[in-house]
Scaffold this active site. Structure first.
Site, PDB file in Angstrom:
ATOM      1  N   GLU A   1      81.217   8.307  38.900  1.00  5.27           N
ATOM      2  CA  GLU A   1      80.031   8.130  39.746  1.00  5.27           C
ATOM      3  C   GLU A   1      79.647   6.668  39.867  1.00  5.27           C
ATOM      4  O   GLU A   1      78.521   6.354  40.273  1.00  5.27           O
ATOM      5  CB  GLU A   1      78.851   8.933  39.186  1.00  5.27           C
ATOM      6  CG  GLU A   1      78.341   8.489  37.842  1.00  5.27           C
ATOM      7  CD  GLU A   1      79.030   9.155  36.656  1.00  5.27           C
ATOM      8  OE1 GLU A   1      78.412   9.202  35.589  1.00  5.27           O
ATOM      9  OE2 GLU A   1      80.191   9.612  36.803  1.00  5.27           O
TER      10      GLU A   1
ATOM     11  N   ASP B   1      75.582   2.784  39.760  1.00  4.23           N
ATOM     12  CA  ASP B   1      75.866   4.041  39.082  1.00  4.23           C
ATOM     13  C   ASP B   1      74.757   5.043  39.375  1.00  4.23           C
ATOM     14  O   ASP B   1      73.564   4.688  39.356  1.00  4.23           O
ATOM     15  CB  ASP B   1      75.974   3.806  37.572  1.00  4.23           C
ATOM     16  CG  ASP B   1      76.474   5.030  36.826  1.00  4.23           C
ATOM     17  OD1 ASP B   1      77.702   5.188  36.752  1.00  4.23           O
ATOM     18  OD2 ASP B   1      75.643   5.804  36.332  1.00  4.23           O
ATOM     19  N   ILE B   2      75.124   6.291  39.646  1.00  2.00           N
ATOM     20  CA  ILE B   2      74.141   7.329  39.946  1.00  2.00           C
ATOM     21  C   ILE B   2      73.439   7.741  38.651  1.00  2.00           C
ATOM     22  O   ILE B   2      74.090   8.044  37.652  1.00  2.00           O
ATOM     23  CB  ILE B   2      74.816   8.554  40.589  1.00  2.00           C
ATOM     24  CG1 ILE B   2      75.529   8.148  41.884  1.00  2.00           C
ATOM     25  CG2 ILE B   2      73.798   9.649  40.868  1.00  2.00           C
ATOM     26  CD1 ILE B   2      76.369   9.249  42.484  1.00  2.00           C
TER      27      ILE B   2
ATOM     28  N   ASP C   1      80.010  16.283  44.495  1.00  2.00           N
ATOM     29  CA  ASP C   1      80.835  15.576  45.486  1.00  2.00           C
ATOM     30  C   ASP C   1      80.006  15.186  46.707  1.00  2.00           C
ATOM     31  O   ASP C   1      80.199  14.111  47.293  1.00  2.00           O
ATOM     32  CB  ASP C   1      82.011  16.465  45.922  1.00  2.00           C
ATOM     33  CG  ASP C   1      83.049  16.643  44.836  1.00  2.00           C
ATOM     34  OD1 ASP C   1      82.987  15.906  43.830  1.00  2.00           O
ATOM     35  OD2 ASP C   1      83.918  17.516  44.983  1.00  2.00           O
TER      36      ASP C   1
ATOM     37  N   ASN D   1      75.582  17.683  38.285  1.00  2.00           N
ATOM     38  CA  ASN D   1      76.798  18.489  38.209  1.00  2.00           C
ATOM     39  C   ASN D   1      76.567  19.768  37.420  1.00  2.00           C
ATOM     40  O   ASN D   1      77.004  20.860  37.809  1.00  2.00           O
ATOM     41  CB  ASN D   1      77.932  17.678  37.561  1.00  2.00           C
ATOM     42  CG  ASN D   1      78.754  16.922  38.582  1.00  2.00           C
ATOM     43  OD1 ASN D   1      78.745  17.244  39.769  1.00  2.00           O
ATOM     44  ND2 ASN D   1      79.454  15.899  38.146  1.00  2.00           N
TER      45      ASN D   1
END
Length: 344
Positions: free
Chosen positions: A254, A211-212, A228, A219
């Protein structure tokens, strides 16, 4: 949806979307109409869970839930139509083959009759007529064979085109459009298959979830287009660290997943640590302005298949490891270290 009842449902669907801040796109409307009608229990549970979490309906989630529950419907329709077209082409071929069989029978009988007549001793005029008759029958048979050959070639080309189209539909229905990775449907199918394979062959199986870190901050700061770009960067990094028999998938939003067959927890952890370090070492720039986005880091969790595991159980343990990495400061790898000698 037609008539007053249909209009009411359509309006209620749009009202629900507006209430939860969901843009009124065709794709989103398809999802929320399905939610409003309540025919798919899993879809309703997924949206209810999202509402309860208070996370909101961002573009990533909206795309992911449509991919999970609706992408295959369009693919299925195309597959049915292509199947019907192939069936029609094959029926035409069968009809031509039957006609050819009848034609060949007639031509064979003509040759047998001519051979019988020749043994009786014919006069010059009768021989001339017989040769003329045989020539006409041969030309007719040749013309029929040419028509049959042309039809077979045409049908073969059409079937090849349809086969290519079906393969494209299959790939699209199992691929995440943004990253080019496998989508959730492909992940679910592959994980189930690999789990069965590991049990049958008594081999290792590990699942990695990634996971980021602070993705929402990216964002909010840089916009969804930059988000993206980061998702595609992570997808590329995951593929670069994956063996050919691994499946790299976008698990949702994500979050990404890697199904790792025939890999020990130690090797899985080494792979995850190499991936984490490679991502941290990279500084990203915004493509449109060349602005420095800074470092991106990821948190990772790894679970090893254990006796009695279901796919969902393995996912939940990997997810627990992932969130342990988050709770402990992010940008790290946490593994499920329960020792298992082999899969029962």
């Amino acid at each position: 949806m037609q008539g007053p009842g249909g209009q009411a449902v359509a309006q209620e669907t749009l009202d629900l979307m507006r209430l939860h801040g969901v843009p009124a796109t065709g794709q989103n409307y398809e999802v929320w109409l399905g939610y409003r009608l309540g025919a798919n229990r899993q879809l309703r549970e997924a949206i209810d869970a999202r509402i309860a979490s208070g996370e909101g309906f961002n573009p990533e989630f909206n795309t992911d839930i449509h991919d999970r529950f609706f992408t295959g419907a369009g693919a299925s329709a195309q597959i049915v139509l292509a199947g019907e077209k192939i069936a029609r082409d094959l029926n035409q071929v069968v009809d031509f083959l039957k006609q050819s069989e009848e034609k060949s029978g007639d031509y064979g009988r003509t040759l047998e009759t001519a051979a019988s007549d020749l043994t009786r001793g014919l006069g010059p005029e009768q021989v001339r007529q017989l040769v003329s008759s045989l020539a006409a029958a041969t030309v007719d048979m040749a013309n029929h064979n040419k028509i049959l050959t042309d039809q077979l070639q045409r049908s073969s080309r059409e079937i090849d085109t349809l086969r290519t189209s079906l393969e494209s539909v299959r790939v699209e229905s199992l691929t995440d459009s943004l990253t080019g990775l496998a989508n959730r449907r492909m992940f679910d199918e592959t994980l189930r298959m690999r789990l069965e394979e590991a049990r049958a062959q008594r081999t290792e199986l590990c699942l990695l979830l990634c996971d980021i870190d602070h993705f929402k901050r990216f964002n909010d700061t840089w916009g969804h287009h930059t988000g993206d770009q980061i998702l595609r960067f992570l997808a590329s990094a995951l593929q670069a660290h994956a063996r050919p028999d691994f499946l790299v998938a976008r698990h949702g939003g994500e979050e990404f997943a890697v199904v790792m067959p025939r890999v020990s927890p130690r090797v899985a952890a080494q792979t995850a640590e190499a991936l984490r370090a490679a991502i941290q070492a990279k500084r990203l720039r915004r493509r449109s302005t060349n602005e420095d986005l800074g470092q991106v880091t990821v948190s990772l969790g790894i679970a090893r298949l254990q006796p009695g595991d279901t796919p969902q159980g393995l996912i939940e343990r990997a997810d627990a490891c992932l969130y342990a990495s988050k709770r402990n400061g992010r940008n790290q790898v946490t593994t499920d270290a329960t020792p298992v000698l082999y899969v029962a």
